[in-house]
Scaffold this motif. Structure first.
Motif, PDB file in Angstrom:
ATOM      1  N   HIS A 133     -13.710 -19.131 -30.501  1.00  4.20           N
ATOM      2  CA  HIS A 133     -14.149 -18.798 -29.149  1.00  4.20           C
ATOM      3  C   HIS A 133     -12.943 -18.878 -28.222  1.00  4.20           C
ATOM      4  N   ILE A 134     -12.898 -17.973 -27.281  1.00  9.11           N
ATOM      5  CA  ILE A 134     -11.763 -17.903 -26.351  1.00  9.11           C
ATOM      6  C   ILE A 134     -11.559 -19.230 -25.609  1.00  9.11           C
ATOM      7  N   ASP A 135     -12.660 -19.979 -25.406  1.00 10.02           N
ATOM      8  CA  ASP A 135     -12.525 -21.270 -24.716  1.00 10.02           C
ATOM      9  C   ASP A 135     -11.733 -22.291 -25.530  1.00 10.02           C
ATOM     10  N   ASP A 136     -11.603 -22.049 -26.845  1.00 12.35           N
ATOM     11  CA  ASP A 136     -10.851 -22.982 -27.694  1.00 12.35           C
ATOM     12  C   ASP A 136      -9.386 -22.575 -27.837  1.00 12.35           C
ATOM     13  N   MET A 137      -9.012 -21.492 -27.136  1.00 16.50           N
ATOM     14  CA  MET A 137      -7.685 -20.921 -27.353  1.00 16.50           C
ATOM     15  C   MET A 137      -6.533 -21.890 -27.041  1.00 16.50           C
ATOM     16  N   VAL A 138      -6.559 -22.462 -25.848  1.00 13.47           N
ATOM     17  CA  VAL A 138      -5.440 -23.324 -25.441  1.00 13.47           C
ATOM     18  C   VAL A 138      -5.257 -24.461 -26.449  1.00 13.47           C
ATOM     19  N   LEU A 151      -2.041  -9.287 -27.329  1.00 10.47           N
ATOM     20  CA  LEU A 151      -3.123  -9.154 -26.355  1.00 10.47           C
ATOM     21  C   LEU A 151      -3.839  -7.818 -26.528  1.00 10.47           C
ATOM     22  N   THR A 152      -5.074  -7.889 -27.035  1.00 10.73           N
ATOM     23  CA  THR A 152      -5.863  -6.659 -27.226  1.00 10.73           C
ATOM     24  C   THR A 152      -7.261  -6.855 -26.625  1.00 10.73           C
ATOM     25  N   VAL A 153      -7.287  -7.299 -25.382  1.00 13.09           N
ATOM     26  CA  VAL A 153      -8.563  -7.479 -24.664  1.00 13.09           C
ATOM     27  C   VAL A 153      -8.731  -6.324 -23.679  1.00 13.09           C
ATOM     28  N   PRO A 154      -9.925  -6.147 -23.090  1.00 15.21           N
ATOM     29  CA  PRO A 154     -10.067  -5.106 -22.060  1.00 15.21           C
ATOM     30  C   PRO A 154      -9.098  -5.367 -20.899  1.00 15.21           C
ATOM     31  N   MET A 161      -6.182 -13.596 -19.248  1.00 13.19           N
ATOM     32  CA  MET A 161      -5.816 -14.051 -20.597  1.00 13.19           C
ATOM     33  C   MET A 161      -4.335 -14.429 -20.656  1.00 13.19           C
ATOM     34  N   ALA A 162      -3.503 -13.658 -19.959  1.00 11.61           N
ATOM     35  CA  ALA A 162      -2.065 -13.967 -19.939  1.00 11.61           C
ATOM     36  C   ALA A 162      -1.853 -15.349 -19.310  1.00 11.61           C
ATOM     37  N   ASN A 163      -2.600 -15.640 -18.235  1.00 14.23           N
ATOM     38  CA  ASN A 163      -2.486 -16.957 -17.593  1.00 14.23           C
ATOM     39  C   ASN A 163      -2.843 -18.074 -18.578  1.00 14.23           C
ATOM     40  N   LYS A 164      -3.924 -17.812 -19.328  1.00 14.73           N
ATOM     41  CA  LYS A 164      -4.373 -18.809 -20.309  1.00 14.73           C
ATOM     42  C   LYS A 164      -3.315 -19.004 -21.395  1.00 14.73           C
ATOM     43  N   LEU A 165      -2.689 -17.897 -21.791  1.00 19.51           N
ATOM     44  CA  LEU A 165      -1.658 -17.974 -22.831  1.00 19.51           C
ATOM     45  C   LEU A 165      -0.462 -18.782 -22.342  1.00 19.51           C
ATOM     46  N   VAL A 166      -0.111 -18.567 -21.081  1.00 19.89           N
ATOM     47  CA  VAL A 166       1.001 -19.336 -20.495  1.00 19.89           C
ATOM     48  C   VAL A 166       0.631 -20.819 -20.492  1.00 19.89           C
ATOM     49  N   ASN A 175       1.812  -7.124 -25.459  1.00 20.51           N
ATOM     50  CA  ASN A 175       0.698  -6.680 -24.632  1.00 20.51           C
ATOM     51  C   ASN A 175       0.291  -5.243 -24.953  1.00 20.51           C
ATOM     52  N   PHE A 176      -0.867  -5.079 -25.559  1.00 16.35           N
ATOM     53  CA  PHE A 176      -1.361  -3.747 -25.896  1.00 16.35           C
ATOM     54  C   PHE A 176      -2.249  -3.173 -24.799  1.00 16.35           C
ATOM     55  N   THR A 177      -2.468  -3.938 -23.718  1.00 12.83           N
ATOM     56  CA  THR A 177      -3.292  -3.391 -22.637  1.00 12.83           C
ATOM     57  C   THR A 177      -2.389  -2.572 -21.712  1.00 12.83           C
ATOM     58  N   PRO A 178      -2.953  -1.621 -20.966  1.00 11.19           N
ATOM     59  CA  PRO A 178      -2.104  -0.818 -20.069  1.00 11.19           C
ATOM     60  C   PRO A 178      -1.681  -1.572 -18.811  1.00 11.19           C
ATOM     61  N   ILE A 179      -2.173  -2.801 -18.640  1.00 11.48           N
ATOM     62  CA  ILE A 179      -1.853  -3.603 -17.446  1.00 11.48           C
ATOM     63  C   ILE A 179      -0.517  -4.310 -17.628  1.00 11.48           C
ATOM     64  N   ARG A 180       0.298  -4.309 -16.561  1.00 16.09           N
ATOM     65  CA  ARG A 180       1.549  -5.073 -16.604  1.00 16.09           C
ATOM     66  C   ARG A 180       1.240  -6.478 -16.117  1.00 16.09           C
ATOM     67  N   VAL A 181       1.218  -7.441 -17.024  1.00 11.76           N
ATOM     68  CA  VAL A 181       0.809  -8.794 -16.639  1.00 11.76           C
ATOM     69  C   VAL A 181       1.972  -9.570 -16.023  1.00 11.76           C
ATOM     70  N   ASN A 182       1.629 -10.465 -15.083  1.00 13.13           N
ATOM     71  CA  ASN A 182       2.645 -11.328 -14.461  1.00 13.13           C
ATOM     72  C   ASN A 182       2.685 -12.664 -15.182  1.00 13.13           C
ATOM     73  N   VAL A 183       3.874 -13.034 -15.608  1.00 11.36           N
ATOM     74  CA  VAL A 183       4.049 -14.324 -16.281  1.00 11.36           C
ATOM     75  C   VAL A 183       5.350 -14.957 -15.773  1.00 11.36           C
ATOM     76  N   PRO A 184       5.517 -16.258 -15.983  1.00 13.13           N
ATOM     77  CA  PRO A 184       6.787 -16.872 -15.569  1.00 13.13           C
ATOM     78  C   PRO A 184       7.952 -16.263 -16.353  1.00 13.13           C
ATOM     79  N   GLU A 185       9.150 -16.386 -15.798  1.00  9.36           N
ATOM     80  CA  GLU A 185      10.323 -15.764 -16.405  1.00  9.36           C
ATOM     81  C   GLU A 185      10.600 -16.240 -17.820  1.00  9.36           C
ATOM     82  N   SER A 186      10.177 -17.459 -18.105  1.00 13.52           N
ATOM     83  CA  SER A 186      10.457 -18.036 -19.426  1.00 13.52           C
ATOM     84  C   SER A 186       9.624 -17.381 -20.534  1.00 13.52           C
ATOM     85  N   VAL A 187       8.609 -16.611 -20.141  1.00 14.09           N
ATOM     86  CA  VAL A 187       7.757 -15.958 -21.149  1.00 14.09           C
ATOM     87  C   VAL A 187       8.138 -14.479 -21.251  1.00 14.09           C
TER      88      VAL A 187
END
Ligand code: ATP
Length: 215
Positions: A133-138, A151-154, A161-166, A175-187
């Motif tokens: 379950h996604i809630d167990d991801m972290v 990343l293959t979510v809608p 999801m990117a925030n959770k991954l960080v 990232n396979f989604t068409p969205i450009r996600v914002n993450v800290p520079e270290s990622v």
């Protein structure tokens, strides 16, 4: 061999060199000339010599490069001798296709955990990979020491999801989604937009067709 900070362009060519050297090794070849290597990987031999010089690998005149030594070195550099676990976020059509695709055939990378919100998928095993379950991801990212995620979510939830991954401490996201996600520079994020790639290809075909027709 000397450790030096290598240019990004050189680093990008490493897998190419590695794959060909492995192929040669499996075919029982002990050495390869820079001309042969150049022809096979389609990189000019001056660039190859410069790339290799960063690793202190200087081919011998009239001998070329030692296939096994170079292959072993690149393998270590590319982390091939260490299994890298990867998380798959979103086990939909594309996610399942990636699960079916065997990353391990070419290197020691494997998807070791899938995450989704769909009850039908949670608790099942796909191609030997458990879906949580996604809630167990972290928690799972930490337990399984996973640093890389696909990343293959809608698109609508890509950023969330990117925030959770960080939060889970990943260092890289494919990232396979068409969205450009914002993450800290270290990622690091690598964007793979398949639809866009296909459309660009078709655009170029049509564009050059029009140019040819105009001539
Ligand atoms: P695709 O080909 O893009 O994978 P799809 O039609 O299989 O498409 P999508 O709607 O894109 O499915 O969703 C991909 C996967 O992401 C699905 O398995 C879906 O259950 C999952 N998903 C949707 N919302 C979430 C969420 N909030 N957290 C985790 N996974 C999610």
């Amino acid at each position: 061999m000397v450790e030096k900070k290598i240019p990004k362009a050189t680093a990008r060519r490493l897998p190419l060199y590695y794959r060909y050297l492995r192929f040669l090794h499996e075919a029982g070849k002990n050495r390869v000339s820079s001309a042969k290597l150049s022809e096979a990987v389609k990189v000019d031999s001056a660039t190859i010599r410069r790339d290799f010089s960063y690793f202190g690998a200087l081919g011998k005149r009239g001998y070329g490069y030692d296939v096994e030594a170079l292959m072993n070195f690149f393998s270590k550099t590319l982390n091939q001798d260490r299994l890298t676990n990867v998380a798959l976020i979103g086990v939909g059509n594309l996610g399942q296709a990636l699960l079916n695709y065997n990353f391990r055939r070419s290197n020691n990378t494997r998807i070791s955990a899938g995450f989704d919100i769909n009850d039908k998928l949670i608790g099942t095993i796909h191609q030997g990979v458990p879906v949580y379950h996604i809630d167990d991801m972290v928690e799972q990212l930490d337990l399984q020491q996973i640093d890389v995620a696909i990343l293959t979510v809608p698109s609508e939830i890509a950023q969330e999801m990117a925030n959770k991954l960080v939060e889970g401490g990943v260092k890289g996201i494919m990232n396979f989604t068409p969205i450009r996600v914002n993450v800290p520079e270290s990622v690091r994020v690598h964007n793979v937009d398949l639809t866009n790639e296909l459309q660009t290809l078709i655009y170029f075909i049509n564009y050059y067709q029009e140019l040819d027709d105009a001539e």
